[in-house]
Every structure is written in structure tokens, then in C-alpha cells.
Design a protein around this motif. Structure first.
Motif, mmCIF file in Angstrom:
data_model
loop_
_atom_site.group_PDB
_atom_site.id
_atom_site.type_symbol
_atom_site.label_atom_id
_atom_site.label_comp_id
_atom_site.label_asym_id
_atom_site.label_seq_id
_atom_site.Cartn_x
_atom_site.Cartn_y
_atom_site.Cartn_z
ATOM 1 N N VAL A 1 24.360 28.295 -30.578
ATOM 2 C CA VAL A 1 25.283 27.466 -31.345
ATOM 3 C C VAL A 1 25.300 27.974 -32.777
ATOM 4 C CG1 VAL A 1 25.811 25.115 -32.089
ATOM 5 C CG2 VAL A 1 24.792 25.508 -29.831
ATOM 6 N N LEU A 2 26.480 28.406 -33.239
ATOM 7 C CA LEU A 2 26.572 29.061 -34.537
ATOM 8 C C LEU A 2 27.384 28.290 -35.567
ATOM 9 C CD1 LEU A 2 27.103 32.709 -33.269
ATOM 10 C CD2 LEU A 2 24.963 31.574 -33.893
ATOM 11 N N SER A 3 27.977 27.172 -35.183
ATOM 12 C CA SER A 3 28.767 26.408 -36.154
ATOM 13 C C SER A 3 28.281 24.957 -36.206
ATOM 14 C CB SER A 3 30.259 26.443 -35.801
ATOM 15 O OG SER A 3 30.499 25.686 -34.640
ATOM 16 N N LEU A 4 28.422 24.358 -37.362
ATOM 17 C CA LEU A 4 27.967 22.985 -37.559
ATOM 18 C C LEU A 4 28.717 22.018 -36.655
ATOM 19 C CD1 LEU A 4 26.135 21.042 -39.058
ATOM 20 C CD2 LEU A 4 27.846 20.944 -40.894
ATOM 21 N N GLY A 5 30.015 22.247 -36.480
ATOM 22 C CA GLY A 5 30.797 21.375 -35.599
ATOM 23 C C GLY A 5 30.242 21.335 -34.188
ATOM 24 N N MET A 6 29.893 22.493 -33.650
ATOM 25 C CA MET A 6 29.305 22.546 -32.310
ATOM 26 C C MET A 6 27.893 21.966 -32.304
ATOM 27 S SD MET A 6 31.591 23.635 -30.275
ATOM 28 C CE MET A 6 30.749 24.172 -28.817
ATOM 29 N N GLU A 7 27.148 22.230 -33.371
ATOM 30 C CA GLU A 7 25.779 21.700 -33.477
ATOM 31 C C GLU A 7 25.784 20.182 -33.370
ATOM 32 O OE1 GLU A 7 21.607 21.740 -34.012
ATOM 33 O OE2 GLU A 7 22.962 23.387 -33.584
ATOM 34 N N LEU A 8 26.736 19.525 -34.045
ATOM 35 C CA LEU A 8 26.801 18.068 -34.056
ATOM 36 C C LEU A 8 27.182 17.487 -32.698
ATOM 37 C CD1 LEU A 8 28.552 17.590 -37.519
ATOM 38 C CD2 LEU A 8 26.117 17.249 -36.967
ATOM 39 N N ARG A 9 27.811 18.278 -31.862
ATOM 40 C CA ARG A 9 28.297 17.795 -30.562
ATOM 41 C C ARG A 9 27.597 18.437 -29.366
ATOM 42 N NH1 ARG A 9 31.982 18.014 -34.354
ATOM 43 N NH2 ARG A 9 33.454 16.320 -34.632
ATOM 44 N N LYS A 10 26.601 19.258 -29.611
ATOM 45 C CA LYS A 10 26.046 20.053 -28.520
ATOM 46 C C LYS A 10 25.404 19.212 -27.415
ATOM 47 C CE LYS A 10 21.596 21.147 -30.643
ATOM 48 N NZ LYS A 10 20.801 22.202 -31.245
ATOM 49 N N GLN A 11 24.731 18.124 -27.729
ATOM 50 C CA GLN A 11 24.110 17.319 -26.678
ATOM 51 C C GLN A 11 25.173 16.759 -25.734
ATOM 52 O OE1 GLN A 11 20.870 18.641 -27.112
ATOM 53 N NE2 GLN A 11 20.473 16.762 -25.997
ATOM 54 N N GLN A 12 26.284 16.288 -26.297
ATOM 55 C CA GLN A 12 27.385 15.797 -25.466
ATOM 56 C C GLN A 12 27.966 16.929 -24.628
ATOM 57 O OE1 GLN A 12 29.490 14.511 -28.985
ATOM 58 N NE2 GLN A 12 29.786 12.485 -28.055
ATOM 59 N N LEU A 13 28.159 18.076 -25.258
ATOM 60 C CA LEU A 13 28.731 19.224 -24.550
ATOM 61 C C LEU A 13 27.811 19.717 -23.444
ATOM 62 C CD1 LEU A 13 30.259 21.111 -27.584
ATOM 63 C CD2 LEU A 13 31.482 19.847 -25.811
ATOM 64 N N PHE A 14 26.506 19.758 -23.707
ATOM 65 C CA PHE A 14 25.560 20.175 -22.667
ATOM 66 C C PHE A 14 25.618 19.217 -21.482
ATOM 67 C CE2 PHE A 14 22.645 22.287 -26.044
ATOM 68 C CZ PHE A 14 23.413 23.432 -26.018
ATOM 69 N N ALA A 15 25.652 17.914 -21.762
ATOM 70 C CA ALA A 15 25.712 16.916 -20.687
ATOM 71 C C ALA A 15 27.006 17.066 -19.881
ATOM 72 C CB ALA A 15 25.598 15.507 -21.267
#
Length: 177
Positions: A10-24
Motif C-alpha cells: 500500500v503506497l498511498s494514504l487513501g488506500m492505507e485508510l481503507r485497506k482493512q475494508q478492501l482486504f475484507a
């Protein structure tokens, strides 16, 4: 995706903030397609993250049903070649999946030829040349660890007599060659 293992960077803050949701959601989608996923491993060990104020780090994602006790090695097959992928200590995410068709293209070009694979990493292009009948293949990389992985992958595919690897700085080696 390496078999039953997902590796994320994960290289961007936007993705970092949403990564748990995206992984699920990713797990849910893959499970709906019948895929078994054992673990997700994050390789966020790049300086680029600091530009967005994020810390570097690595580790297993903790979600229900995922393992966090794996050794970081998985065997995959691509273009008929077996590789041991080290997604914890290997470069970036452990293997460059986006190069699959470029590696396959090498097979059509090198039968009977001498091949030099610069920046070989795990020996992927070199091994594709070897399996396609290259007369002699040399792979160079500056990383001792990458060279040891490449040599093991050559043995795994019975190519150790044709495909050889050497630890060297390509920029120093090319003028000598």
C-alpha cells in the motif's frame, strides 16, 4: 496472489485508510469464487510511504480465518517453471507477476543461444531461457540472497547444468564482458 497467499503493498494514504475494508472485500470476493486464501501479507517497507506521512512496515494482516504463522515461502508454477517465492524477504512483493508474458516471450527467442540475464533477481528470465533450450545462460544480480534463490530455483527445475548465476554489480560487469 501466490496460490493461497495474497501480498499487498500500500503506497498511498487513501488506500492505507481503507485497506482493512478492501482486504475484507477482497477475501469475500475470492471466497465467493471458490478460492481458499490462507493469509494476506503486507510489504509496506518502502520509503515512498513516508512522502504521505505513513510508516514503513511489514506483517500479516489479522482478519478472521487468516493465518499469521507462515514462514513466508510458497511454491508457484509459471510458464512450466517452479519457483520458491519468499514474500517476506524477497524483493518488493517477492515475485514480479506482471512479467509473466515477457518471460514467456523469452522462450521463443533463445533456443540454442547464449543468454545474459542482467538484474536476474530470482532467475526468472534466465530459467525461462534455460527451459526453452538456451545453450548457456548466465544470470547476474547484486544481491547474494537473490542469487541463492535463483540457484535453488535452477536446481528445483533441473537446469543447474545450463543456467548459472553470479553475484555481481551489472554496471561493473558489463564493461568486462
Amino acid at each position: 496472489r501466490f496460490g493461497q497467499i495474497l501480498v499487498a503493498q500500500v503506497l498511498s494514504l487513501g488506500m492505507e485508510l481503507r485497506k482493512q475494508q478492501l482486504f475484507a472485500l477482497l477475501l469475500q470476493t475470492l471466497h465467493a469464487d471458490g478460492a481458499q486464501i490462507d493469509a494476506i501479507y503486507e510489504r509496506n517497507d518502502v520509503k515512498l510511504r513516508q512522502k504521505e506521512g505513513m510508516e514503513q512496515g511489514t506483517g500479516f494482516v489479522t482478519l478472521d480465518g487468516l493465518r499469521t504463522d507462515l514462514d513466508g515461502h510458497v511454491t508457484i508454477r509459471e510458464n512450466g517453471i517452479l519457483y520458491d517465492v519468499d514474500y517476506i524477504h524477497g524483493q518488493k512483493t517477492g515475485f514480479f507477476l506482471d512479467q509473466k508474458y515477457n518471460r514467456l516471450a523469452i522462450q521463443r527467442l533463445c533456443k540454442g543461444k547464449r543468454v545474459l540475464d542482467c538484474f536476474t533477481h530470482m532467475g526468472t528470465f534466465a530459467l525461462n531461457a534455460g527451459i526453452a533450450g538456451a545453450a548457456e545462460v548466465t544470470g547476474l544480480d547484486i544481491s547474494d540472497y537473490a542469487i541463492s534463490q535463483a540457484q535453488e530455483n535452477a536446481r528445483r527445475n533441473h537446469l543447474e547444468n545450463t543456467v548459472h548465476f553470479r553475484c555481481a554489480n551489472v554496471f561493473d560487469e558489463l564493461p568486462k564482458l
